[in-house]
Design a protein around this motif. Sequence first.
Motif, PDB file in Angstrom:
ATOM      1  N   MET A   1      75.778  69.742 -34.763  1.00  0.00           N
ATOM      2  CA  MET A   1      75.699  70.290 -36.073  1.00  0.00           C
ATOM      3  C   MET A   1      75.308  69.188 -37.060  1.00  0.00           C
ATOM      4  SD  MET A   1      78.680  72.211 -38.118  1.00  0.00           S
ATOM      5  CE  MET A   1      79.375  71.216 -39.381  1.00  0.00           C
ATOM      6  N   LEU A   2      74.338  69.430 -37.874  1.00  0.00           N
ATOM      7  CA  LEU A   2      73.894  68.484 -38.881  1.00  0.00           C
ATOM      8  C   LEU A   2      74.591  68.762 -40.205  1.00  0.00           C
ATOM      9  CD1 LEU A   2      70.057  68.376 -38.223  1.00  0.00           C
ATOM     10  CD2 LEU A   2      71.715  66.583 -37.755  1.00  0.00           C
ATOM     11  N   VAL A   3      74.976  67.693 -40.866  1.00  0.00           N
ATOM     12  CA  VAL A   3      75.587  67.829 -42.183  1.00  0.00           C
ATOM     13  C   VAL A   3      74.644  67.175 -43.182  1.00  0.00           C
ATOM     14  CG1 VAL A   3      77.562  67.213 -43.616  1.00  0.00           C
ATOM     15  CG2 VAL A   3      77.902  67.762 -41.204  1.00  0.00           C
ATOM     16  N   ARG A   4      74.309  67.902 -44.190  1.00  0.00           N
ATOM     17  CA  ARG A   4      73.375  67.405 -45.194  1.00  0.00           C
ATOM     18  C   ARG A   4      74.077  66.369 -46.070  1.00  0.00           C
ATOM     19  NH1 ARG A   4      69.139  71.003 -47.944  1.00  0.00           N
ATOM     20  NH2 ARG A   4      67.729  69.286 -48.202  1.00  0.00           N
ATOM     21  N   TRP A   5      73.404  65.245 -46.280  1.00  0.00           N
ATOM     22  CA  TRP A   5      73.928  64.180 -47.137  1.00  0.00           C
ATOM     23  C   TRP A   5      73.768  64.588 -48.591  1.00  0.00           C
ATOM     24  CZ3 TRP A   5      71.121  59.599 -49.415  1.00  0.00           C
ATOM     25  CH2 TRP A   5      72.018  58.703 -50.000  1.00  0.00           C
ATOM     26  N   GLN A   6      74.851  64.478 -49.343  1.00  0.00           N
ATOM     27  CA  GLN A   6      74.813  64.859 -50.750  1.00  0.00           C
ATOM     28  C   GLN A   6      75.210  63.657 -51.601  1.00  0.00           C
ATOM     29  OE1 GLN A   6      77.445  68.211 -50.624  1.00  0.00           O
ATOM     30  NE2 GLN A   6      75.777  69.609 -50.177  1.00  0.00           N
ATOM     31  N   PRO A   7      74.228  62.834 -51.956  1.00  0.00           N
ATOM     32  CA  PRO A   7      74.542  61.588 -52.675  1.00  0.00           C
ATOM     33  C   PRO A   7      75.196  61.830 -54.035  1.00  0.00           C
ATOM     34  CG  PRO A   7      72.172  61.983 -52.659  1.00  0.00           C
ATOM     35  CD  PRO A   7      72.795  63.002 -51.757  1.00  0.00           C
ATOM     36  N   LEU A   8      74.874  62.903 -54.712  1.00  0.00           N
ATOM     37  CA  LEU A   8      75.485  63.151 -56.020  1.00  0.00           C
ATOM     38  C   LEU A   8      76.984  63.415 -55.898  1.00  0.00           C
ATOM     39  CD1 LEU A   8      72.739  65.282 -57.801  1.00  0.00           C
ATOM     40  CD2 LEU A   8      73.269  62.864 -58.096  1.00  0.00           C
ATOM     41  N   GLN A   9      77.381  64.116 -54.837  1.00  0.00           N
ATOM     42  CA  GLN A   9      78.809  64.340 -54.612  1.00  0.00           C
ATOM     43  C   GLN A   9      79.527  63.029 -54.340  1.00  0.00           C
ATOM     44  OE1 GLN A   9      79.227  67.224 -51.475  1.00  0.00           O
ATOM     45  NE2 GLN A   9      80.460  68.548 -52.774  1.00  0.00           N
ATOM     46  N   GLU A  10      78.921  62.166 -53.558  1.00  0.00           N
ATOM     47  CA  GLU A  10      79.541  60.878 -53.248  1.00  0.00           C
ATOM     48  C   GLU A  10      79.625  60.003 -54.500  1.00  0.00           C
ATOM     49  OE1 GLU A  10      78.000  58.894 -49.794  1.00  0.00           O
ATOM     50  OE2 GLU A  10      77.970  60.753 -48.652  1.00  0.00           O
ATOM     51  N   MET A  11      78.594  60.043 -55.337  1.00  0.00           N
ATOM     52  CA  MET A  11      78.618  59.268 -56.573  1.00  0.00           C
ATOM     53  C   MET A  11      79.697  59.801 -57.522  1.00  0.00           C
ATOM     54  SD  MET A  11      74.549  58.607 -57.144  1.00  0.00           S
ATOM     55  CE  MET A  11      74.746  58.069 -58.808  1.00  0.00           C
ATOM     56  N   GLU A  12      79.862  61.095 -57.582  1.00  0.00           N
ATOM     57  CA  GLU A  12      80.893  61.693 -58.427  1.00  0.00           C
ATOM     58  C   GLU A  12      82.287  61.284 -57.947  1.00  0.00           C
ATOM     59  OE1 GLU A  12      82.800  63.778 -61.397  1.00  0.00           O
ATOM     60  OE2 GLU A  12      80.723  63.126 -61.231  1.00  0.00           O
ATOM     61  N   GLU A  13      82.493  61.274 -56.645  1.00  0.00           N
ATOM     62  CA  GLU A  13      83.778  60.842 -56.084  1.00  0.00           C
ATOM     63  C   GLU A  13      84.030  59.373 -56.415  1.00  0.00           C
ATOM     64  OE1 GLU A  13      87.405  60.543 -54.378  1.00  0.00           O
ATOM     65  OE2 GLU A  13      86.319  62.360 -54.917  1.00  0.00           O
ATOM     66  N   MET A  14      83.009  58.538 -56.309  1.00  0.00           N
ATOM     67  CA  MET A  14      83.147  57.123 -56.629  1.00  0.00           C
ATOM     68  C   MET A  14      83.484  56.947 -58.123  1.00  0.00           C
ATOM     69  SD  MET A  14      80.775  54.060 -55.271  1.00  0.00           S
ATOM     70  CE  MET A  14      79.457  54.067 -56.449  1.00  0.00           C
ATOM     71  N   ARG A  15      82.849  57.739 -59.000  1.00  0.00           N
ATOM     72  CA  ARG A  15      83.131  57.666 -60.424  1.00  0.00           C
ATOM     73  C   ARG A  15      84.591  58.022 -60.702  1.00  0.00           C
ATOM     74  NH1 ARG A  15      84.142  60.684 -64.501  1.00  0.00           N
ATOM     75  NH2 ARG A  15      83.805  62.621 -63.379  1.00  0.00           N
ATOM     76  N   ARG A  16      85.107  59.056 -60.014  1.00  0.00           N
ATOM     77  CA  ARG A  16      86.511  59.439 -60.182  1.00  0.00           C
ATOM     78  C   ARG A  16      87.456  58.320 -59.733  1.00  0.00           C
ATOM     79  NH1 ARG A  16      85.536  65.370 -58.462  1.00  0.00           N
ATOM     80  NH2 ARG A  16      84.805  64.243 -56.727  1.00  0.00           N
ATOM     81  N   GLN A  17      87.101  57.650 -58.639  1.00  0.00           N
ATOM     82  CA  GLN A  17      87.935  56.553 -58.163  1.00  0.00           C
ATOM     83  C   GLN A  17      87.942  55.394 -59.161  1.00  0.00           C
ATOM     84  OE1 GLN A  17      86.534  55.657 -54.215  1.00  0.00           O
ATOM     85  NE2 GLN A  17      87.505  57.462 -53.323  1.00  0.00           N
ATOM     86  N   PHE A  18      86.780  55.064 -59.729  1.00  0.00           N
ATOM     87  CA  PHE A  18      86.712  54.011 -60.740  1.00  0.00           C
ATOM     88  C   PHE A  18      87.506  54.409 -61.986  1.00  0.00           C
ATOM     89  CE2 PHE A  18      83.007  52.114 -58.565  1.00  0.00           C
ATOM     90  CZ  PHE A  18      83.435  50.793 -58.563  1.00  0.00           C
ATOM     91  N   ASP A  19      87.407  55.663 -62.403  1.00  0.00           N
ATOM     92  CA  ASP A  19      88.178  56.134 -63.562  1.00  0.00           C
ATOM     93  C   ASP A  19      89.671  55.965 -63.320  1.00  0.00           C
ATOM     94  OD1 ASP A  19      85.891  56.807 -64.908  1.00  0.00           O
ATOM     95  OD2 ASP A  19      86.068  58.977 -64.564  1.00  0.00           O
ATOM     96  N   ARG A  20      90.116  56.342 -62.111  1.00  0.00           N
ATOM     97  CA  ARG A  20      91.531  56.197 -61.755  1.00  0.00           C
ATOM     98  C   ARG A  20      91.941  54.732 -61.784  1.00  0.00           C
ATOM     99  NH1 ARG A  20      91.777  60.372 -57.672  1.00  0.00           N
ATOM    100  NH2 ARG A  20      90.403  58.966 -56.619  1.00  0.00           N
ATOM    101  N   LEU A  21      91.102  53.849 -61.226  1.00  0.00           N
ATOM    102  CA  LEU A  21      91.398  52.426 -61.186  1.00  0.00           C
ATOM    103  C   LEU A  21      91.540  51.861 -62.592  1.00  0.00           C
ATOM    104  CD1 LEU A  21      91.554  49.681 -59.626  1.00  0.00           C
ATOM    105  CD2 LEU A  21      89.087  49.561 -59.934  1.00  0.00           C
TER     106      LEU A  21
END
Length: 150
Positions: A1-21
């Motif tokens: 099964m192939l999973v499509r890479w979604q860079p915008l979702q990963e960037m949004e998650e990273m932004r949330r982690q930086f905000d928390r930090l």
Amino acid sequence: MLVRWQPLQEMEEMRRQFDRLFRDIEPLTQETLKGGWVPASELRDDGDHLTLRLSLPEIEAKDLDIQATKDSISISGERQIEQHKEETEKGYYWSEMSYGKFRRVFALPVPIEHEQVKAEYASGILTLTLPKANEVKAFKVNVVPELPAS
């Protein structure tokens, strides 16, 4: 099964982690900029209660102000430089010791019974026992077996 890479979702998650930090770091930086100091702390979950410990060397228990609500703890005090006045006249080359006022406010991960908080202070360590509120404690539920039909 192939999973499509979604860079915008990963960037949004990273932004949330930086905000928390940065949200966690910001209060520490503000206190330091105001000339205060920040005592080291740790918060531990011990099942039916939380344990909050702060390292407060050379502070007397009477100089501490502890305020508790159901979802936060505020601790403030001051390490007096006058205690070391005779030592400071000896001519230090440097000192990395922090003096002055401090204030820490801790947002708690679960509600507590703030009327039942217990504080102990020994050897420069403040230990607060924070009983969890009943709504977050786990209770054992007993199952009543079905009675046999007669």
